[in-house]
Design a protein around this motif. Structure first.
Motif, PDB file in Angstrom:
ATOM      1  N   ARG A 197       0.863  -1.190   0.000  1.00  0.00           N
ATOM      2  CA  ARG A 197       0.000   0.000   0.000  1.00  0.00           C
ATOM      3  C   ARG A 197       0.897   1.236   0.000  1.00  0.00           C
ATOM      4  O   ARG A 197       1.578   1.502   0.998  1.00  0.00           O
ATOM      5  CB  ARG A 197      -0.908   0.006   1.225  1.00  0.00           C
ATOM      6  N   PRO A 198       0.905   1.997  -1.081  1.00  0.00           N
ATOM      7  CA  PRO A 198       1.782   3.167  -1.137  1.00  0.00           C
ATOM      8  C   PRO A 198       1.500   4.165  -0.014  1.00  0.00           C
ATOM      9  O   PRO A 198       0.364   4.353   0.405  1.00  0.00           O
ATOM     10  CB  PRO A 198       1.454   3.784  -2.503  1.00  0.00           C
ATOM     11  N   ARG A 199       2.579   4.788   0.463  1.00  0.00           N
ATOM     12  CA  ARG A 199       2.438   5.802   1.517  1.00  0.00           C
ATOM     13  C   ARG A 199       1.680   7.013   1.000  1.00  0.00           C
ATOM     14  O   ARG A 199       0.941   7.658   1.724  1.00  0.00           O
ATOM     15  CB  ARG A 199       3.818   6.231   2.002  1.00  0.00           C
ATOM     16  N   GLY A 200       1.900   7.349  -0.257  1.00  0.00           N
ATOM     17  CA  GLY A 200       1.217   8.463  -0.904  1.00  0.00           C
ATOM     18  C   GLY A 200       0.781   8.032  -2.287  1.00  0.00           C
ATOM     19  O   GLY A 200       0.149   6.986  -2.442  1.00  0.00           O
ATOM     20  N   SER A 201       1.160   8.785  -3.302  1.00  0.00           N
ATOM     21  CA  SER A 201       0.825   8.365  -4.659  1.00  0.00           C
ATOM     22  C   SER A 201       1.735   7.211  -5.062  1.00  0.00           C
ATOM     23  O   SER A 201       2.892   7.121  -4.634  1.00  0.00           O
ATOM     24  CB  SER A 201       0.990   9.526  -5.643  1.00  0.00           C
ATOM     25  N   THR A 202       1.212   6.324  -5.880  1.00  0.00           N
ATOM     26  CA  THR A 202       2.005   5.181  -6.323  1.00  0.00           C
ATOM     27  C   THR A 202       3.259   5.631  -7.053  1.00  0.00           C
ATOM     28  O   THR A 202       4.355   5.121  -6.810  1.00  0.00           O
ATOM     29  CB  THR A 202       1.162   4.281  -7.244  1.00  0.00           C
ATOM     30  N   ARG A 203       3.114   6.575  -7.954  1.00  0.00           N
ATOM     31  CA  ARG A 203       4.244   7.005  -8.789  1.00  0.00           C
ATOM     32  C   ARG A 203       5.369   7.584  -7.947  1.00  0.00           C
ATOM     33  O   ARG A 203       6.541   7.230  -8.131  1.00  0.00           O
ATOM     34  CB  ARG A 203       3.759   8.019  -9.819  1.00  0.00           C
ATOM     35  N   ALA A 204       5.036   8.431  -6.980  1.00  0.00           N
ATOM     36  CA  ALA A 204       6.071   9.007  -6.124  1.00  0.00           C
ATOM     37  C   ALA A 204       6.749   7.932  -5.293  1.00  0.00           C
ATOM     38  O   ALA A 204       7.959   7.979  -5.046  1.00  0.00           O
ATOM     39  CB  ALA A 204       5.457  10.073  -5.210  1.00  0.00           C
ATOM     40  N   GLY A 205       5.984   6.928  -4.896  1.00  0.00           N
ATOM     41  CA  GLY A 205       6.526   5.877  -4.049  1.00  0.00           C
ATOM     42  C   GLY A 205       7.390   4.875  -4.766  1.00  0.00           C
ATOM     43  O   GLY A 205       7.999   4.010  -4.121  1.00  0.00           O
ATOM     44  N   LEU A 206       7.488   4.962  -6.084  1.00  0.00           N
ATOM     45  CA  LEU A 206       8.301   4.017  -6.850  1.00  0.00           C
ATOM     46  C   LEU A 206       9.760   4.435  -6.955  1.00  0.00           C
ATOM     47  O   LEU A 206      10.545   3.770  -7.653  1.00  0.00           O
ATOM     48  CB  LEU A 206       7.730   3.847  -8.265  1.00  0.00           C
ATOM     49  N   ALA A 207      10.161   5.479  -6.239  1.00  0.00           N
ATOM     50  CA  ALA A 207      11.545   5.943  -6.318  1.00  0.00           C
ATOM     51  C   ALA A 207      12.532   4.827  -5.997  1.00  0.00           C
ATOM     52  O   ALA A 207      13.597   4.722  -6.619  1.00  0.00           O
ATOM     53  CB  ALA A 207      11.748   7.123  -5.374  1.00  0.00           C
ATOM     54  N   TRP A 208      12.195   3.968  -5.044  1.00  0.00           N
ATOM     55  CA  TRP A 208      13.099   2.877  -4.650  1.00  0.00           C
ATOM     56  C   TRP A 208      13.353   1.877  -5.784  1.00  0.00           C
ATOM     57  O   TRP A 208      14.372   1.195  -5.791  1.00  0.00           O
ATOM     58  CB  TRP A 208      12.518   2.118  -3.451  1.00  0.00           C
ATOM     59  N   ALA A 209      12.432   1.835  -6.758  1.00  0.00           N
ATOM     60  CA  ALA A 209      12.488   0.807  -7.804  1.00  0.00           C
ATOM     61  C   ALA A 209      12.803   1.353  -9.188  1.00  0.00           C
ATOM     62  O   ALA A 209      12.806   0.594 -10.159  1.00  0.00           O
ATOM     63  CB  ALA A 209      11.152   0.060  -7.857  1.00  0.00           C
ATOM     64  N   ARG A 210      13.069   2.640  -9.308  1.00  0.00           N
ATOM     65  CA  ARG A 210      13.233   3.238 -10.629  1.00  0.00           C
ATOM     66  C   ARG A 210      14.317   2.544 -11.451  1.00  0.00           C
ATOM     67  O   ARG A 210      14.153   2.310 -12.656  1.00  0.00           O
ATOM     68  CB  ARG A 210      13.591   4.724 -10.492  1.00  0.00           C
ATOM     69  N   HIS A 211      15.415   2.163 -10.841  1.00  0.00           N
ATOM     70  CA  HIS A 211      16.511   1.538 -11.590  1.00  0.00           C
ATOM     71  C   HIS A 211      16.131   0.144 -12.085  1.00  0.00           C
ATOM     72  O   HIS A 211      16.768  -0.367 -13.020  1.00  0.00           O
ATOM     73  CB  HIS A 211      17.764   1.469 -10.716  1.00  0.00           C
ATOM     74  N   LEU A 212      15.088  -0.454 -11.495  1.00  0.00           N
ATOM     75  CA  LEU A 212      14.637  -1.772 -11.940  1.00  0.00           C
ATOM     76  C   LEU A 212      13.580  -1.686 -13.032  1.00  0.00           C
ATOM     77  O   LEU A 212      13.320  -2.667 -13.730  1.00  0.00           O
ATOM     78  CB  LEU A 212      14.082  -2.552 -10.756  1.00  0.00           C
ATOM     79  N   LEU A 213      12.949  -0.534 -13.155  1.00  0.00           N
ATOM     80  CA  LEU A 213      11.874  -0.355 -14.127  1.00  0.00           C
ATOM     81  C   LEU A 213      12.374   0.249 -15.438  1.00  0.00           C
ATOM     82  O   LEU A 213      11.608   0.338 -16.395  1.00  0.00           O
ATOM     83  CB  LEU A 213      10.770   0.530 -13.540  1.00  0.00           C
ATOM     84  N   GLY A 214      13.608   0.671 -15.459  1.00  0.00           N
ATOM     85  CA  GLY A 214      14.172   1.202 -16.709  1.00  0.00           C
ATOM     86  C   GLY A 214      13.807   2.633 -16.976  1.00  0.00           C
ATOM     87  O   GLY A 214      13.110   3.285 -16.248  1.00  0.00           O
TER      88      GLY A 214
END
Length: 270
Positions: free
Chosen positions: A253-270
């Motif tokens: 469950r994202p703490r806020g918006s899903t997109r902002a919360g994906l910072a930890w995974a950006r290098h895995l998503l390309g």
């Protein structure tokens, strides 16, 4: 590099379900999973996947019910699977057949089979559970495209009384049945909450070749993995080093918006 799948039942809560496929694709996901597809027609789901270039990698078999209407209502009524409940054999078998129909339509090769939450009036039965799983695996093997059925241990904080709650229980069942289309769904959050060392459990079971799907969330709290005690970097590194070719579902469950919360995974998503 581990491949990440967006769980559309948990992520993008700020959007209606029908808009979450596009959002996931925009954020770099190539695959999605969600709890259940049964409120939607298969054709509509296929179109969403095709339009946005996504692969369906997982969904749950029905939580209960012997008709489409009952299946649709089962989760809200408190059902969490029927595999271990002798009095619910008809519902279990109806649900497996329905799930396999959806799996064929969606070209999905993994289905999670929930074990159930026994009540005082209807205690769980291990032998019945094993026999039901064996029957389900044979049905999966008979499909035009075989489907692997998954067992997931779920912690008792999130789901009190759930029948299957440790990796040892799940793996023992897989060993006892011995069917190639039954495998382990190792959810790191549930594992950390119950057994306290998800990394040790991964290192124990990954070499068996029976781990077919994984999921991740921070523990406790079930937010992004970079919050809490879960050693998420070590878990992903272990998967990568072992050559794991499955998916890692983001079931948090994202703490806020899903997109902002994906910072930890950006290098895995390309």
């Amino acid at each position: 590099m581990p491949r990440l799948a967006a769980n559309l039942s948990f992520l993008y809560q700020e959007l209606p379900f029908e808009a979450r496929f596009a959002a996931a694709a925009e954020d770099g996901f190539a695959a999605v999973e969600y709890l259940a597809p049964y409120a939607c027609e298969p054709g509509w789901l296929v179109e969403q996947l095709r339009t946005h270039g996504l692969t369906q990698v997982l969904f749950n078999a029905p939580a209960g019910g012997c008709s489409r209407a009952q299946v649709h209502a089962a989760w809200d009524e408190g059902w969490r699977g029927t595999a271990c409940l002798p009095g619910q054999q008809a519902a279990f078998r109806y649900g497996i057949d329905l799930a396999l129909d959806y799996a064929q339509a969606l070209n999905c090769r993994r289905v999670h089979v929930m074990s159930g939450t026994p009540s005082a009036a209807e205690a769980g039965d291990r032998l019945h559970w094993l026999r039901q799983l064996e029957w389900a695996a044979e049905r999966a093997a008979a499909q035009p495209q075989p489907v692997t059925l998954l067992l997931e241990a779920i912690n008792h904080t999130d789901m009190p009384g759930y029948w299957l709650h440790t990796q040892q229980q799940a793996y023992a069942a897989l060993q006892e049945i011995g069917h190639p289309l039954l495998a382990l769904q190792l959810d790191f959050y549930h594992c950390q909450m119950t057994e306290g060392n998800a990394l040790a459990q991964l290192k124990r079971y990954l070499p068996t070749g029976r781990v077919a799907h994984t999921q991740i969330a921070g523990a406790p709290g079930r937010h992004e993995p970079d919050e809490g005690a879960l050693p998420w970097k070590a878990l992903l590194q272990t998967l990568d080093q072992a050559g794991y070719d499955g998916w890692v579902g983001l079931e948090y469950r994202p703490r806020g918006s899903t997109r902002a919360g994906l910072a930890w995974a950006r290098h895995l998503l390309g």
